[in-house]
Design a protein around this motif. Structure first.
Motif, mmCIF file in Angstrom:
data_model
loop_
_atom_site.group_PDB
_atom_site.id
_atom_site.type_symbol
_atom_site.label_atom_id
_atom_site.label_comp_id
_atom_site.label_asym_id
_atom_site.label_seq_id
_atom_site.Cartn_x
_atom_site.Cartn_y
_atom_site.Cartn_z
ATOM 1 N N LEU A 1 18.134 12.445 2.493
ATOM 2 C CA LEU A 1 16.920 12.085 3.232
ATOM 3 C C LEU A 1 15.740 12.106 2.267
ATOM 4 N N VAL A 2 14.940 11.025 2.274
ATOM 5 C CA VAL A 2 13.765 10.926 1.399
ATOM 6 C C VAL A 2 12.519 10.842 2.257
ATOM 7 N N ILE A 3 11.598 11.770 2.003
ATOM 8 C CA ILE A 3 10.335 11.847 2.742
ATOM 9 C C ILE A 3 9.185 11.649 1.766
ATOM 10 N N GLU A 4 8.176 10.910 2.170
ATOM 11 C CA GLU A 4 7.056 10.617 1.268
ATOM 12 C C GLU A 4 6.044 11.762 1.245
ATOM 13 N N LEU A 5 5.641 12.150 0.036
ATOM 14 C CA LEU A 5 4.540 13.092 -0.129
ATOM 15 C C LEU A 5 3.243 12.299 -0.030
ATOM 16 N N VAL B 1 17.472 17.144 0.848
ATOM 17 C CA VAL B 1 16.261 16.441 1.293
ATOM 18 C C VAL B 1 15.290 16.394 0.125
ATOM 19 N N ALA B 2 14.760 15.213 -0.167
ATOM 20 C CA ALA B 2 13.786 15.075 -1.245
ATOM 21 C C ALA B 2 12.425 14.701 -0.681
ATOM 22 N N VAL B 3 11.404 15.436 -1.116
ATOM 23 C CA VAL B 3 10.021 15.024 -0.895
ATOM 24 C C VAL B 3 9.612 14.274 -2.155
ATOM 25 N N MET B 4 9.239 13.018 -2.002
ATOM 26 C CA MET B 4 8.991 12.152 -3.153
ATOM 27 C C MET B 4 7.595 11.545 -3.114
ATOM 28 N N SER B 5 6.932 11.514 -4.271
ATOM 29 C CA SER B 5 5.648 10.828 -4.381
ATOM 30 C C SER B 5 5.818 9.369 -4.000
ATOM 31 N N GLY C 1 -2.325 20.994 4.093
ATOM 32 C CA GLY C 1 -1.002 20.419 3.925
ATOM 33 C C GLY C 1 -0.826 19.147 4.733
ATOM 34 N N PRO C 2 0.254 18.416 4.495
ATOM 35 C CA PRO C 2 0.532 17.177 5.231
ATOM 36 C C PRO C 2 0.655 17.433 6.727
ATOM 37 N N ASN C 3 0.158 16.479 7.527
ATOM 38 C CA ASN C 3 0.225 16.656 8.987
ATOM 39 C C ASN C 3 1.134 15.622 9.643
ATOM 40 N N TYR C 4 2.090 15.105 8.874
ATOM 41 C CA TYR C 4 3.088 14.165 9.396
ATOM 42 C C TYR C 4 4.278 14.141 8.436
ATOM 43 N N ILE C 5 5.380 13.582 8.913
ATOM 44 C CA ILE C 5 6.597 13.445 8.105
ATOM 45 C C ILE C 5 6.931 11.958 8.049
ATOM 46 N N ARG C 6 6.728 11.351 6.899
ATOM 47 C CA ARG C 6 6.988 9.907 6.744
ATOM 48 C C ARG C 6 8.354 9.707 6.101
ATOM 49 N N VAL C 7 9.258 9.108 6.838
ATOM 50 C CA VAL C 7 10.614 8.875 6.345
ATOM 51 C C VAL C 7 10.662 7.565 5.565
ATOM 52 N N LEU C 8 11.144 7.647 4.310
ATOM 53 C CA LEU C 8 11.304 6.454 3.479
ATOM 54 C C LEU C 8 12.739 5.943 3.472
ATOM 55 N N GLY C 9 13.699 6.870 3.598
ATOM 56 C CA GLY C 9 15.088 6.440 3.578
ATOM 57 C C GLY C 9 16.041 7.564 3.916
ATOM 58 N N PHE C 10 17.261 7.204 4.315
ATOM 59 C CA PHE C 10 18.278 8.216 4.600
ATOM 60 C C PHE C 10 19.674 7.621 4.483
ATOM 61 N N SER C 11 20.634 8.493 4.243
ATOM 62 C CA SER C 11 22.047 8.119 4.198
ATOM 63 C C SER C 11 22.667 8.414 5.563
ATOM 64 N N GLU C 12 23.957 8.197 5.686
ATOM 65 C CA GLU C 12 24.643 8.553 6.933
ATOM 66 C C GLU C 12 24.519 10.050 7.197
ATOM 67 N N LYS C 13 24.694 10.848 6.141
ATOM 68 C CA LYS C 13 24.521 12.299 6.292
ATOM 69 C C LYS C 13 23.079 12.634 6.647
ATOM 70 N N GLY C 14 22.151 11.835 6.140
ATOM 71 C CA GLY C 14 20.738 12.086 6.399
ATOM 72 C C GLY C 14 20.371 11.979 7.868
ATOM 73 N N LYS C 15 21.129 11.182 8.614
ATOM 74 C CA LYS C 15 20.883 11.062 10.060
ATOM 75 C C LYS C 15 21.038 12.413 10.741
ATOM 76 N N THR C 16 22.031 13.171 10.297
ATOM 77 C CA THR C 16 22.284 14.493 10.879
ATOM 78 C C THR C 16 21.100 15.420 10.638
#
Length: 401
Positions: free
Chosen positions: A66-70, A34-38, A325-340
């Motif tokens: 899984l890519v989540i936005e910082l 899982v990557a937290v990305m700017s 700290g952040p008060n939400y999780i913003r999803v930018l992208g995911f792979s098939e494995k990322g769904k899990t």
């Protein structure tokens, strides 16, 4: 499920990043990443060369699941705030087992020892720090000398000269501060330093890659980035969506300064630096020269860039005082494995997960931080040669691989 967390900017993703990712997976033996990305603006105090969705696509093609936005308020802040926001976000997912970060030092024990002192601030350290600040030294230099004094380790000065070591220490501090169960690892950085301007060696820096693209064009970097990064960049530039640089926002920032827009409430403004910035703004019409006119031994170029970016994005001191700290999780992208992984996160996290931006008001109790992200995208697209529309967050699809 063994899940590795990493904190990235991928501005753009290059061969050194690919090396770090592959080595991190080997070292931790994790099955998922899982990557937290700017987002569209980064910790250097600049816009990203291409937008967050294109960089999320790079991340997924590199092997991240899984890519989540910082949030932009953390992504554009000091190393301490950047690290705290990113680590807190990873910890809040409740599925991350370990974190791996690159460092020039490569010695986790040494970095951890420094982090302990900075977090606990023992009396002898605080005295030395106060004494150094009293001499007019920058905070970074005063801290460095205080650490050397209390540890008796002269090599700490060298450790604190490089950006990845500094960020690594801040990641460790944040893990300790929130008492996270995430286990840290570090990968010794190879190739050019982050700040290197020369496009050379096995792994060139992101700084040199951006500089080469600006001066020589995209073909100049083909040996330093994966093929998929090159193709994504070529596509973006062909569509007029990059490359984006801080200079592209010169007219807006200079307008704000010359119109007397108040700086005192902007994050990191103190000690009269606002007066120096106003004065410089009256003498030039571009950001590069404004920074040159303002910087000094006390006011670093990095700090000035951050202030100007916070002015542009309307990021004030209140946001840091009122949020932990952040008060939400913003999803930018995911792979098939990322769904899990995403399914597991939904079961365990206490934070709202944002996959449909139109629903954010009903999901986030205090949405001011998220609305800074939306505004940041609206500002960012002003640098596009075409397609400079607003509200892009509302209809741009999540990147799926």
């Amino acid at each position: 499920m063994e899940v590795l967390g990493i904190i990235v900017e991928y501005n753009p993703l290059h061969n050194g990043h690919l090396y770090h990712l592959e080595e991190s997976i080997k070292l931790t033996k994790c099955q998922y990443v899982v990557a937290v990305m700017s987002g569209n603006f980064v910790q250097r105090g600049e816009p990203a060369i291409v937008d967050k969705w294109k960089r999320a696509e790079m991340a997924l093609k590199a092997g991240i699941d899984l890519v989540i936005e910082l949030p932009v308020v953390y992504a554009t802040s000091t190393a301490e705030n950047f690290a705290y926001g990113a680590v807190k976000l990873l910890d809040s997912l409740k599925v991350i087992d370990c974190i791996a970060f690159g460092s020039e030092e490569g010695d986790l024990e040494k970095l951890s020892k420094i982090a302990d002192i900075l977090l606990e601030e023992p009396p002898d350290y605080k005295r030395a720090l106060k004494e150094n600040l009293g001499k007019g030294l920058t905070f970074a230099k005063a801290r460095e000398l205080a650490l050397v004094k209390v540890t008796g380790d002269e090599s700490i000065s060298k450790t604190l000269q490089t950006s990845n070591n500094i960020l690594g220490i801040e990641y460790l501090k944040a893990l300790k501060k929130i008492k996270s169960s995430i286990v840290p690892f570090t990968i010794k950085r190879r190739g050019a330093l982050y700040t290197s301007l020369k496009l050379e060696g096995e792994f060139a820096s992101a700084t040199s890659i951006r500089k080469a693209i600006k001066e020589k064009g995209i073909k100049a970097v083909k040996n330093y980035v994966p093929d998929f990064t090159l193709k994504i960049l070529e596509r973006a530039f062909k569509e007029g969506q990059g490359p984006v640089y801080l200079q592209d926002f010169s007219p807006i920032i200079l307008y704000l300064l010359r119109s007397g827009h108040p700086l005192e409430n902007i994050f990191d403004v103190a000690e009269g630096i606002d007066n120096k910035i106003y004065k410089a703004a009256s003498k030039t019409s571009n950001i590069k020269d404004l920074i040159k006119l303002t910087k000094s031994k006390r006011y670093t170029e990095s700090r000035i860039r951050h202030i100007l970016l916070h002015l542009l994005l309307k990021i004030d001191k209140k946001l840091f005082k009122e949020f932990d700290g952040p008060n939400y999780i913003r999803v930018l992208g995911f792979s098939e494995k990322g769904k899990t992984i995403l399914k597991e996160i939904k079961k365990k996290t206490e934070l709202p997960i944002i996959t449909k931006v139109a629903q954010y008001k009903s999901k986030i109790e205090d949405s001011r931080m998220f609305e800074r992200d939306l505004f940041a995208t609206d500002v960012y697209t002003l640098a596009y040669k075409n397609f400079a529309i607003s509200k892009l967050d509302f209809f741009h699809p999540i990147i799926k691989l």
